[in-house]
Each structure stands twice: as C-alpha cells, then as structure tokens.
Write an enzyme that holds these catalytic residues in place. Sequence first.
Site, PDB file in Angstrom:
ATOM      1  N   ALA A 113       0.825  -1.208   0.000  1.00 25.26           N
ATOM      2  CA  ALA A 113       0.000   0.000   0.000  1.00 25.26           C
ATOM      3  C   ALA A 113       0.856   1.253   0.000  1.00 25.26           C
ATOM      4  CB  ALA A 113      -0.941  -0.023   1.204  1.00 25.26           C
ATOM      5  N   GLY A 120       0.146   9.360  -6.772  1.00 32.27           N
ATOM      6  CA  GLY A 120       0.366   8.189  -7.621  1.00 32.27           C
ATOM      7  C   GLY A 120       1.806   8.180  -8.099  1.00 32.27           C
ATOM      8  N   ILE A 146      -5.321  -0.589  -4.048  1.00 28.61           N
ATOM      9  CA  ILE A 146      -4.502  -1.637  -3.437  1.00 28.61           C
ATOM     10  C   ILE A 146      -4.961  -3.018  -3.916  1.00 28.61           C
ATOM     11  CG2 ILE A 146      -3.580  -2.554  -1.273  1.00 28.61           C
ATOM     12  CD1 ILE A 146      -2.857   0.476  -2.151  1.00 28.61           C
ATOM     13  N   ARG A 257      -8.942 -20.712 -39.553  1.00 31.62           N
ATOM     14  CA  ARG A 257      -9.846 -19.766 -40.229  1.00 31.62           C
ATOM     15  C   ARG A 257      -9.534 -19.717 -41.726  1.00 31.62           C
ATOM     16  NH1 ARG A 257     -14.734 -17.376 -40.373  1.00 31.62           N
ATOM     17  NH2 ARG A 257     -14.630 -15.261 -41.247  1.00 31.62           N
ATOM     18  N   GLU A 353       2.808  -0.196 -10.789  1.00 32.74           N
ATOM     19  CA  GLU A 353       4.225  -0.186 -10.348  1.00 32.74           C
ATOM     20  C   GLU A 353       5.001   0.927 -11.059  1.00 32.74           C
ATOM     21  OE1 GLU A 353       6.265  -3.559  -9.114  1.00 32.74           O
ATOM     22  OE2 GLU A 353       4.470  -4.691  -8.612  1.00 32.74           O
TER      23      GLU A 353
HETATM   24  C1  LIG Z   1      -5.547  -2.012 -11.131  1.00 34.85           C
HETATM   25  C2  LIG Z   1      -4.523  -1.261 -10.353  1.00 34.85           C
HETATM   26  C3  LIG Z   1      -3.828  -1.907  -9.336  1.00 34.85           C
HETATM   27  C4  LIG Z   1      -2.887  -1.197  -8.582  1.00 34.85           C
HETATM   28  N1  LIG Z   1      -2.267  -1.826  -7.530  1.00 34.85           N
HETATM   29  C5  LIG Z   1      -1.520  -1.082  -6.647  1.00 34.85           C
HETATM   30  C6  LIG Z   1      -1.050  -1.654  -5.435  1.00 34.85           C
HETATM   31  O1  LIG Z   1      -1.246  -2.847  -5.150  1.00 34.85           O
HETATM   32  N2  LIG Z   1      -0.375  -0.865  -4.564  1.00 34.85           N
HETATM   33  C7  LIG Z   1      -0.127   0.448  -4.820  1.00 34.85           C
HETATM   34  O2  LIG Z   1       0.482   1.107  -3.975  1.00 34.85           O
HETATM   35  N3  LIG Z   1      -0.564   1.028  -5.971  1.00 34.85           N
HETATM   36  C8  LIG Z   1      -1.253   0.289  -6.884  1.00 34.85           C
HETATM   37  N4  LIG Z   1      -1.727   0.866  -8.058  1.00 34.85           N
HETATM   38  C9  LIG Z   1      -1.472   2.283  -8.293  1.00 34.85           C
HETATM   39  C10 LIG Z   1      -0.581   2.562  -9.498  1.00 34.85           C
HETATM   40  O3  LIG Z   1       0.737   2.237  -9.201  1.00 34.85           O
HETATM   41  C11 LIG Z   1      -0.809   4.046  -9.886  1.00 34.85           C
HETATM   42  O4  LIG Z   1      -2.085   4.122 -10.473  1.00 34.85           O
HETATM   43  C12 LIG Z   1       0.256   4.549 -10.826  1.00 34.85           C
HETATM   44  O5  LIG Z   1       1.494   4.651 -10.166  1.00 34.85           O
HETATM   45  C13 LIG Z   1      -0.107   5.906 -11.436  1.00 34.85           C
HETATM   46  O6  LIG Z   1      -0.547   6.806 -10.494  1.00 34.85           O
HETATM   47  P1  LIG Z   1      -1.904   7.641 -10.765  1.00 34.85           P
HETATM   48  O7  LIG Z   1      -2.933   6.647 -11.111  1.00 34.85           O
HETATM   49  O8  LIG Z   1      -2.142   8.537  -9.607  1.00 34.85           O
HETATM   50  O9  LIG Z   1      -1.602   8.481 -12.062  1.00 34.85           O
HETATM   51  P2  LIG Z   1      -0.916   9.942 -12.130  1.00 34.85           P
HETATM   52  O10 LIG Z   1       0.340   9.934 -11.333  1.00 34.85           O
HETATM   53  O11 LIG Z   1      -1.930  10.968 -11.833  1.00 34.85           O
HETATM   54  O12 LIG Z   1      -0.534  10.007 -13.662  1.00 34.85           O
HETATM   55  C14 LIG Z   1      -1.412  10.445 -14.689  1.00 34.85           C
HETATM   56  C15 LIG Z   1      -0.622  10.532 -15.989  1.00 34.85           C
HETATM   57  O13 LIG Z   1       0.411  11.503 -15.861  1.00 34.85           O
HETATM   58  C16 LIG Z   1       1.657  10.927 -16.190  1.00 34.85           C
HETATM   59  N5  LIG Z   1       2.708  11.551 -15.384  1.00 34.85           N
HETATM   60  C17 LIG Z   1       2.701  11.793 -14.034  1.00 34.85           C
HETATM   61  N6  LIG Z   1       3.856  12.390 -13.666  1.00 34.85           N
HETATM   62  C18 LIG Z   1       4.606  12.523 -14.804  1.00 34.85           C
HETATM   63  C19 LIG Z   1       5.902  13.055 -15.086  1.00 34.85           C
HETATM   64  N7  LIG Z   1       6.695  13.554 -14.112  1.00 34.85           N
HETATM   65  N8  LIG Z   1       6.342  13.049 -16.367  1.00 34.85           N
HETATM   66  C20 LIG Z   1       5.576  12.522 -17.354  1.00 34.85           C
HETATM   67  N9  LIG Z   1       4.342  12.003 -17.147  1.00 34.85           N
HETATM   68  C21 LIG Z   1       3.872  11.989 -15.893  1.00 34.85           C
HETATM   69  C22 LIG Z   1       1.505   9.454 -15.864  1.00 34.85           C
HETATM   70  O14 LIG Z   1       2.465   8.662 -16.545  1.00 34.85           O
HETATM   71  C23 LIG Z   1       0.082   9.213 -16.340  1.00 34.85           C
HETATM   72  O15 LIG Z   1       0.078   9.013 -17.738  1.00 34.85           O
HETATM   73  C24 LIG Z   1      -2.625   0.158  -8.869  1.00 34.85           C
HETATM   74  C25 LIG Z   1      -3.322   0.784  -9.899  1.00 34.85           C
HETATM   75  C26 LIG Z   1      -4.268   0.113 -10.621  1.00 34.85           C
HETATM   76  C27 LIG Z   1      -5.047   0.843 -11.679  1.00 34.85           C
END
Ligand SMILES: Cc1cc2nc3c(=O)[nH]c(=O)nc-3n(C[C@H](O)[C@H](O)[C@H](O)COP(=O)(O)OP(=O)(O)OC[C@H]3O[C@@H](n4cnc5c(N)ncnc54)[C@H](O)[C@@H]3O)c2cc1C
Length: 368
Positions: A113, A120, A146, A257, A353
């Site tokens: 977590a 993110g 998570i 196919r 990740e």
């Molecule tokens: C199904 C699923 C399972 C998950 N499991 C876990 C888990 O078990 N544990 C856990 O801790 N997390 C987990 N996550 C979280 C996951 O790691 C995050 O969703 C991911 O790191 C992206 O964060 P965000 O969704 O807040 O996107 P954001 O950080 O808001 O990013 C939005 C967009 O902006 C881009 N971006 C952001 N900063 C930059 C930058 N500096 N330069 C260029 N582009 C950028 C990103 O690449 C993305 O395209 C999970 C997510 C999902 C959807």
Amino acid sequence: MLRETIRSLAESKIAPFAAAVDEEGRFPQEALDALVASDLHAVHVPEEYGGAGADALATVIVIEEVARACASSSLIPAVNKLGSLPVILSGSEELKRKYLGPLAKGDAMFSYALSEPDAGSDAAGMKTKAVRDGDFWVLNGVKRWITNAGVSEYYTVMAVTDPTKRSKGISAFVVEKSDEGVSFGAPERKLGIKGSPTREVYLDNVRIPADRMIGEEGTGFATAMKTLDHTRVTIAAQALGIAQGALDYAKGYVQERKQFGKPIADFQGIQFMLADMAMKLEAARQLTYAAAAKSERVDGDLTFFGAAAKCFASDVAMEVTTDAVQLLGGYGYTRDYPVERMMRDAKITQIYEGTNQVQRIVMARNLP
Ligand SMILES: Cc1cc2nc3c(=O)[nH]c(=O)nc-3n(C[C@H](O)[C@H](O)[C@H](O)COP(=O)(O)OP(=O)(O)OC[C@H]3O[C@@H](n4cnc5c(N)ncnc54)[C@H](O)[C@@H]3O)c2cc1C
C-alpha cells in the site's frame, strides 16, 4: 521442469475459469487453491522462513505461466512478492518470522500500500500519517488502488512519520487486516484484470505496536523503491505471459480460419504480423530474464533493468494483444474468444508499479 509444472497446472486448473473470473469480476479462488496446493502461490519466500526459496528467475517463470492462462490469477504470486519484499529486504528477524511463515504456508496473502488518491506517480507526496504514541504508532489515511485489498491478511503500508523531510520522512509498517480501524472501499470497476480485487484501504486511528515498523524510521520510501526495482521484473513477466497467451491463441486460429479458399495463415500479410509479434515478445523475454538475474544478484544496474524490462515488456504486451485481436477479425472483438480479455488485461502492465512514463524517468536517471 518448473515451466512444465506450472504450465500444466495453469492449463488444467486456472485457464478453465479465466473467462468467468473476468466476466463475473470475481476473485480467482480456484487459482489460489491450485497454487497453494502446489506451493506456487509465493515461491519467492526463502526456505528458512518455510518458503520454496525460488530465485528471481524462477519466480518470473511462475508468474509468466500463470499470466499466460489468466492475468488476474498471476497477481496472486506477483503481489505476494510485492507486499512481502519490504519485510524480506528491510524487516527485523522477528517480523520475518511472524509474517513470512503464514504467507509461505498459504494461510495469508500480502499486499503493498503505497499509492493514494492524490499521490500516484508522485508517491512521496503521500498524506497517510503515522504518529508515535509510546510503544505504538497510530496510522491515519487512505491508500488507493490496493491490489488484493480485503483478501490479503497483511499490508505493507508506507506512511509519513516526519512531514518536514518528504521522502526521508516516510516509514514502512506491517498492518494486519484484523487491526482495529482498518476497512476497505468497494472494488474498483476496471477495464481489465477484473478478477483481481482493487480497493481503497482506510486507516482510521489504527494503533499498532512499534515493532511493526519495517526497518528504521525514515527508510520506508527507500525500501518501497528498492522493492519496485525487483518487482517491476515480475510485472514484465506478467506482460510476457499475457502476450504469449494471445500469440498462442492467434497462431492456432489463423491455421483454422479460412478466407478466399485457404487458411488465412497462408497469407504473407498474416505471417509477417505473427513474425513481428514473436520477435518482439522474445526480445522482451530476454530483457526480462536478464533483469531477473540482476534482481537475484542485486546488481548495481538493477534499477535501470527493472524499469526497462517492465516498460518494454508491457509495451510489447499491448502491441501483441492488440495484433492478436486484429488477427481474429470481428471474432477477436467479441467475448466469445479470449484475446479481447488479454488486450484489456495487458493495458494495466503499462500503468501500475509506475506508469511507463515514470519508468522512462527512472531509466533516464540511471542510464547504464
Ligand atoms: C488495477 C490497479 C492496481 C494497482 N495496484 C496497486 C497496489 O497494489 N499498490 C499500490 O500502492 N498502488 C497500486 N496501483 C497504483 C498505481 O501504481 C498508480 O495508479 C500509478 O502509479 C499511477 O498513479 P496515478 O494513477 O495517480 O496516475 P498519475 O500519477 O496521476 O498520472 C497520470 C498521468 O500523468 C503521467 N505523469 C505523471 N507524472 C509525470 C511526469 N513527471 N512526467 C511525465 N508524465 C507523468 C503518468 O504517466 C500518467 O500518464 C494500482 C493501480 C491500478 C489501476
């Protein structure tokens, strides 16, 4: 031998439920039971703690083969490693004894977590707090996305212990599902990996003994990042497996196919697509296995290789699964065939990740 064992288990005990698990958005209990029965649910746990003691490459092969049948199910061995690796890398002997045994036995799963609603890609911007109170820490906050939340008994939770120090003010803790004040949100309604529950974890005055801290105070973020160096290789493995499943299915389909009076496999346009898919997949596999060897040896360039393997293999998985849908034509676009599920499942490997943009930032900072 390991690959043969896990492939036959995945084909007989996991693949038959993959479509239903996706369709019904339910946890793949059959997969968990089959993996636990064969001691393949958390193969990375060292033998001294009751585990199978598989090395990083063997762990990759297990995850790859499970993902070839069902991506949701592959998150069982993958997230068990992700959740418990902070304890293995930085935890005290007591924490290892207490938490790795039940994990190895299959009595408990382990989640990780780190992410939050507003933290993110910028994980160090987290708001979850842990405040010391005598021999206890009191945790408050919301963790988001998570994997396996609610199913796992144990959670590695990163929380701010010193807000003045940003990433150096973050510490890691083991939180148990049964700790008072822990609760879970509704499962997210996702595009893919629908059998893998993704929920918020709410920490409401969760009071845990001080010895649940993983490593020293202020080292939690470093442990979280070190963990990802290793486990990004397992996400690469998941991507490989999903892509291999799609390629194998498409390869069989094009021979059956018929159009214009012959199998579509006879057309060079189709052959070239299959050749490209297999070529990219094999390149991704070699990079992933090289990264796994680096993970096992904890080589100095692991950070680059972990990010590169995850980024490359997940981009390849998205391309290969999209091409597999194309090779099945209209049939590929329906739920009567597995390749649309594989395409939806592949997408997440480019996001979690660390998104693939974040992987490129990590690579650029750690160029070999
Ligand atoms: C199904 C699923 C399972 C998950 N499991 C876990 C888990 O078990 N544990 C856990 O801790 N997390 C987990 N996550 C979280 C996951 O790691 C995050 O969703 C991911 O790191 C992206 O964060 P965000 O969704 O807040 O996107 P954001 O950080 O808001 O990013 C939005 C967009 O902006 C881009 N971006 C952001 N900063 C930059 C930058 N500096 N330069 C260029 N582009 C950028 C990103 O690449 C993305 O395209 C999970 C997510 C999902 C959807």
